[in-house]
Design a protein around this motif. Structure first.
Motif, PDB file in Angstrom:
ATOM      1  N   LEU A 250       6.834 -10.069 -18.238  1.00  0.00           N
ATOM      2  CA  LEU A 250       7.668  -9.161 -17.448  1.00  0.00           C
ATOM      3  C   LEU A 250       7.901  -9.726 -16.049  1.00  0.00           C
ATOM      4  O   LEU A 250       9.039  -9.868 -15.604  1.00  0.00           O
ATOM      5  N   MET A 251       6.808 -10.080 -15.365  1.00  0.00           N
ATOM      6  CA  MET A 251       6.959 -10.594 -14.005  1.00  0.00           C
ATOM      7  C   MET A 251       7.703 -11.927 -14.003  1.00  0.00           C
ATOM      8  O   MET A 251       8.330 -12.288 -13.011  1.00  0.00           O
ATOM      9  N   ASP A 252       7.628 -12.633 -15.131  1.00  0.00           N
ATOM     10  CA  ASP A 252       8.341 -13.890 -15.237  1.00  0.00           C
ATOM     11  C   ASP A 252       9.848 -13.701 -15.084  1.00  0.00           C
ATOM     12  O   ASP A 252      10.566 -14.619 -14.726  1.00  0.00           O
ATOM     13  N   ARG A 253      10.322 -12.518 -15.421  1.00  0.00           N
ATOM     14  CA  ARG A 253      11.761 -12.267 -15.330  1.00  0.00           C
ATOM     15  C   ARG A 253      12.168 -11.720 -13.972  1.00  0.00           C
ATOM     16  O   ARG A 253      13.346 -11.520 -13.707  1.00  0.00           O
ATOM     17  N   VAL A 254      11.153 -11.436 -13.153  1.00  0.00           N
ATOM     18  CA  VAL A 254      11.442 -10.878 -11.837  1.00  0.00           C
ATOM     19  C   VAL A 254      11.675 -12.014 -10.849  1.00  0.00           C
ATOM     20  O   VAL A 254      10.793 -12.832 -10.627  1.00  0.00           O
ATOM     21  N   ASP A 255      12.871 -12.072 -10.293  1.00  0.00           N
ATOM     22  CA  ASP A 255      13.212 -13.176  -9.400  1.00  0.00           C
ATOM     23  C   ASP A 255      12.554 -13.039  -8.035  1.00  0.00           C
ATOM     24  O   ASP A 255      12.193 -14.021  -7.408  1.00  0.00           O
ATOM     25  N   ILE A 256      12.461 -11.813  -7.548  1.00  0.00           N
ATOM     26  CA  ILE A 256      12.017 -11.607  -6.170  1.00  0.00           C
ATOM     27  C   ILE A 256      10.747 -10.766  -6.138  1.00  0.00           C
ATOM     28  O   ILE A 256      10.705  -9.673  -6.708  1.00  0.00           O
ATOM     29  N   ARG A 257       9.729 -11.296  -5.498  1.00  0.00           N
ATOM     30  CA  ARG A 257       8.512 -10.510  -5.269  1.00  0.00           C
ATOM     31  C   ARG A 257       8.304 -10.405  -3.778  1.00  0.00           C
ATOM     32  O   ARG A 257       8.224 -11.408  -3.086  1.00  0.00           O
ATOM     33  N   VAL A 258       8.208  -9.186  -3.290  1.00  0.00           N
ATOM     34  CA  VAL A 258       8.039  -9.040  -1.857  1.00  0.00           C
ATOM     35  C   VAL A 258       6.819  -8.169  -1.571  1.00  0.00           C
ATOM     36  O   VAL A 258       6.562  -7.191  -2.267  1.00  0.00           O
ATOM     37  N   ASP A 259       6.056  -8.605  -0.562  1.00  0.00           N
ATOM     38  CA  ASP A 259       4.867  -7.873  -0.118  1.00  0.00           C
ATOM     39  C   ASP A 259       5.226  -6.982   1.043  1.00  0.00           C
ATOM     40  O   ASP A 259       5.763  -7.463   2.035  1.00  0.00           O
ATOM     41  N   LEU A 260       4.911  -5.712   0.934  1.00  0.00           N
ATOM     42  CA  LEU A 260       5.146  -4.829   2.069  1.00  0.00           C
ATOM     43  C   LEU A 260       3.825  -4.555   2.770  1.00  0.00           C
ATOM     44  O   LEU A 260       2.876  -4.093   2.127  1.00  0.00           O
ATOM     45  N   PRO A 261       3.735  -4.824   4.054  1.00  0.00           N
ATOM     46  CA  PRO A 261       2.521  -4.475   4.782  1.00  0.00           C
ATOM     47  C   PRO A 261       2.505  -2.967   5.048  1.00  0.00           C
ATOM     48  O   PRO A 261       3.550  -2.311   4.979  1.00  0.00           O
ATOM     49  N   ALA A 262       1.321  -2.439   5.347  1.00  0.00           N
ATOM     50  CA  ALA A 262       1.245  -1.041   5.778  1.00  0.00           C
ATOM     51  C   ALA A 262       2.032  -0.911   7.073  1.00  0.00           C
ATOM     52  O   ALA A 262       2.084  -1.841   7.879  1.00  0.00           O
TER      53      ALA A 262
ATOM     54  N   PRO B 197       0.825  -1.209   0.000  1.00  0.00           N
ATOM     55  CA  PRO B 197       0.000   0.000   0.000  1.00  0.00           C
ATOM     56  C   PRO B 197       0.865   1.267   0.000  1.00  0.00           C
ATOM     57  O   PRO B 197       2.045   1.201   0.353  1.00  0.00           O
ATOM     58  N   PRO B 198       0.282   2.396  -0.386  1.00  0.00           N
ATOM     59  CA  PRO B 198       1.025   3.664  -0.399  1.00  0.00           C
ATOM     60  C   PRO B 198       1.571   3.956   0.994  1.00  0.00           C
ATOM     61  O   PRO B 198       0.926   3.659   2.001  1.00  0.00           O
ATOM     62  N   GLY B 199       2.754   4.502   1.028  1.00  0.00           N
ATOM     63  CA  GLY B 199       3.335   4.899   2.302  1.00  0.00           C
ATOM     64  C   GLY B 199       4.023   3.775   3.044  1.00  0.00           C
ATOM     65  O   GLY B 199       4.450   3.941   4.181  1.00  0.00           O
ATOM     66  N   ALA B 200       4.177   2.602   2.381  1.00  0.00           N
ATOM     67  CA  ALA B 200       4.850   1.495   3.051  1.00  0.00           C
ATOM     68  C   ALA B 200       6.368   1.632   2.977  1.00  0.00           C
ATOM     69  O   ALA B 200       7.094   0.999   3.742  1.00  0.00           O
TER      70      ALA B 200
END
Ligand SMILES: Nc1ncnc2c1ncn2[C@@H]1O[C@H](COP(=O)(O)OP(=O)(O)O)[C@@H](O)[C@H]1O
Ligand SMILES: [Mg+2]
Ligand SMILES: [Zn+2]
Length: 505
Positions: A379-391, A220-223
Motif C-alpha cells: 500500500l505505502m509503495d503506491r503512495v508517492d508523497i509521505r509527509v511528517d507533520l510536527p505537533a 501526532p493528534p491535533g497537528a
C-alpha cells in the motif's frame, strides 16, 4: 390487441442494457406469470402492479397474463421494471395505445396506491437507452432532474401511474417534462486559510493535487491532518463533463444523488470510518450490488483517516482498485465492474497511543513497528508523497496574524500545473504525472548529471528504493509543473526526494 411491448433497462454495475417487456393476454385461468430470468423482486411486481393499476382507477384484465423480459440471459433485478410491466399489460388489454406505449422507455417502481417511487441507477440506465437509439423515457418524478442529464432524450417525470396512463391516452395529466439545467459549481467546503503553520504538509497537499499523487500524512493528534485532507477537494479542478456524468452515474447506482442538483461537478471526497466493512469500502452487498467507497471516490479523493486502524484485509483489498482503477465484484450471476480511480490520502499517528509528543509515548518499539507495518509494503509503495507533520507549537494557535493562503489561490496554481501536465502528456493517454508509467516518464525526461547524482546517492544510502526512483521522477515533474518549468531543475528533484523520503513509517 392481446400482445404488447414496452421497454425497460437492466443494469449490471454501470452497464445498462435495453430490456424488452412483453405482455400477452390469453384465454384460460386468470393469473400472471413472469418469464425471462427475473429475480424475486420482479416476481413480487405481479401483485404490486395489479394493486397499482386497480388503485389508479383502471381494470386489471381478467385473463391469463404472460410477461416476458428479454434478452432472457440477462438477470433482471429490482423493482425498476414495475411501470414497464404495468403499461405492457394495459397496452395488451387496450387500455392505452400500444404504439405510444412501445415508443417509450419506462423506468420506475410502483407503490400499491399507484404512486411512482424513485429508483437507483436512472442516469446510467438512460445513457444506455440513448446509446441503443431510444429517444423518449418516463421516470418517477423524483428521478426527473437526474434523468434530464441524459441530454438528447425527451424525458418525463410521472407522479403516478394514473398520470402516465392519461398521457398515453392523450388526456389531461400532470407529467412534467425534464429540462437539463446547468448546475453551478457548489461551494468548495472548508478553506485552506483555516490551517495554520504546517508549511511542508500544505506544499505536499498542493503537489498531490497538481499531479494526482497519493499522499500519506503522519503526525501526532491535533497537528491538522484531518483538516488538511478535508481541504484537498477545494483545490482540485472541477470535473470535466465526462467525469461528472460518470461520477454521477456511480452515485446514482448507490442511491446517493441530490434530487434537486444531481450532477456532481466537484471531485468527490469520501472518508469511510475505519470500522466500515470491506463491502462498504470495496463494494458488494447481496441483493443489490452497491458501489463501495473506492467507487464513490472515483475521480476524487479516498481519505483513510487513522489508516492503521483499518482492518488488514480492507487495506489489502485496496491494492486491486489502486492498480486497475476499477473494482471487480464477483457474484453468483457474474462479475460486476465499477470504476474506482481515486486519489488516496492516508493519515496516521506515529504510534497507537497517539501521544501528542514523542516523550509522552507509552508504546514499546515492537508496538510502534507493528502499527506502522500495517501500512507499509504494497500500500505505502503506491503512495508517492509521505509527509511528517510536527505537533503545532501552542503559540501558533493563539496568534492572529498567521493566516495561510486560501484554497482559491492554491487551486489556481494547481489548475495551471494540471494544464502544463496535460500539455506535457498530450500525445499519451495520460494527463497527470501520477498515472504515467515509469518507462514513459523516463522517455519524457532524463535527469541531467547533477540530478542523477542526487538520485544515485539516495539509492546508494538506502533512502530510495528502485520503485521509489520512478516516483521521484514523477514528483519532480509535478514540482516543475507547479513552478511553471518545462523541465525539473535540481531544486525540483531535491524537493521531490524530500517528499518521497520523509522519514516515517
Ligand atoms: N494546523 C492547524 N491550524 C489550525 N488549527 C488546527 C491545526 N491543526 C489542528 N488544529 C485544530 O485542532 C483540531 C484537530 O485537528 P485535526 O485536523 O483533526 O488533527 P489531526 O487529524 O492531525 O489529529 C482542528 O479542528 C483545529 O481546531
Ligand atoms: Mg485526525
Ligand atoms: Zn505511542
Amino acid at each position: 390487441m392481446t400482445l404488447a411491448r414496452t421497454w425497460g433497462v437492466g443494469l449490471v454495475g454501470l452497464v445498462g442494457q435495453l430490456v424488452t417487456v412483453e405482455a400477452d393476454l390469453s384465454a384460460g385461468l386468470p393469473g400472471t406469470a413472469v418469464i425471462g430470468l427475473p429475480d424475486p423482486a420482479i416476481i413480487q411486481s405481479r401483485d404490486r402492479i395489479r394493486a397499482a393499476v386497480l388503485n389508479s382507477g383502471h381494470k386489471w384484465p381478467d385473463r391469463r397474463i404472460t410477461l416476458a423480459l428479454s434478452p432472457a440471459g440477462l438477470r433482471k433485478s429490482g423493482a425498476g421494471y414495475d411501470i414497464a410491466l404495468a403499461i405492457a399489460v394495459l397496452a395488451a388489454a387496450g387500455v392505452v395505445p400500444a404504439a405510444a406505449a412501445g415508443d417509450t422507455v419506462l423506468i420506475g417502481e410502483l407503490g400499491l396506491d399507484g404512486a411512482m417511487r424513485p429508483v437507483r441507477g436512472v442516469l446510467p440506465a438512460l445513457l444506455a437507452a440513448r446509446a441503443a437509439g431510444r429517444t423518449r423515457a418516463v421516470v418517477p418524478l423524483a428521478n426527473l432532474s437526474e434523468a434530464a442529464l441524459a441530454t438528447g432524450m425527451t424525458v418525463w417525470g410521472a407522479p403516478g401511474l394514473a398520470d402516465l396512463i392519461a398521457s398515453l391516452n392523450g388526456e389531461n395529466h400532470s407529467m412534467v417534462r425534464g429540462v437539463a439545467v446547468d448546475s453551478a459549481l457548489p461551494a468548495a467546503g472548508p478553506d485552506l486559510s483555516d490551517v495554520l503553520g504546517q508549511p511542508e504538509a500544505r506544499l505536499a497537499l498542493e503537489i498531490a493535487a497538481a499531479g494526482g499523487h497519493h499522499l500519506a500524512m503522519i503526525g501526532p493528534p491535533g497537528a491538522g491532518k484531518t483538516m488538511l485532507a478535508a481541504r484537498l477537494p477545494g483545490v482540485l479542478p472541477p470535473l470535466d463533463d465526462e467525469q461528472a456524468l460518470e461520477v454521477t452515474a456511480v452515485h446514482s447506482v448507490a442511491g446517493l444523488l441530490d434530487e434537486g442538483t444531481p450532477l456532481i461537478t466537484r471531485a468527490p471526497f469520501v472518508d469511510p470510518h475505519h470500522t466500515a466493512s470491506q463491502a462498504a469500502i470495496i463494494g458488494g452487498g447481496s441483493a443489490h450490488i452497491r458501489p463501495g467507497s473506492v467507487s464513490l471516490a472515483h475521480c476524487g479523493v479516498l481519505f483513510l483517516d487513522e489508516a492503521p486502524e483499518f482492518k488488514r484485509p480492507v487495506l489489502d483489498a485496496l491494492r486491486q482498485p489502486l492498480e486497475d482503477g476499477a473494482v471487480l465484484l464477483a457474484r453468483a450471476s457474474g462479475v460486476v465492474r465499477f470504476p474506482a480511480r481515486f486519489q488516496l490520502v492516508l493519515a496516521a499517528n506515529p504510534c497507537p497511543c497517539a501521544a501528542a509528543k514523542d516523550v509522552d509515548c507509552r508504546c514499546g518499539s515492537t508496538e510502534r513497528r507493528a502499527y506502522s507495518n500495517k501500512l507499509s509494503g504494497p500500500l505505502m509503495d503506491r503512495v508517492d508523497i509521505r509527509v511528517d507533520l510536527p505537533a503545532l507549537p501552542p503559540s501558533i494557535l493563539t496568534s492572529t496574524v498567521q493566516q495561510g493562503e486560501s484554497s482559491a489561490v492554491v487551486a489556481e496554481r494547481v489548475l495551471l500545473a494540471r494544464k502544463r501536465a496535460a500539455h506535457r502528456w498530450r500525445d499519451t493517454p495520460w494527463r497527470r504525472a501520477a498515472e504515467v508509467p515509469g518507462s514513459v516518464v523516463r522517455r519524457a525526461w532524463t535527469p541531467d548529471d547533477g540530478q542523477a547524482e542526487l538520485l544515485d546517492r539516495a539509492v546508494r544510502t538506502g533512502r530510495l528504493t528502485g520503485r521509489g526512483y520512478d516516483r521521484v521522477l514523477r514528483l519532480s515533474l509535478t514540482v516543475a509543473d507547479l513552478a511553471g518549468r518545462d523541465r525539473p531543475c535540481i531544486a525540483d528533484v531535491a524537493s521531490a526526494l524530500a517528499l518521497r523520503c520523509a522519514e516515517a513509517l
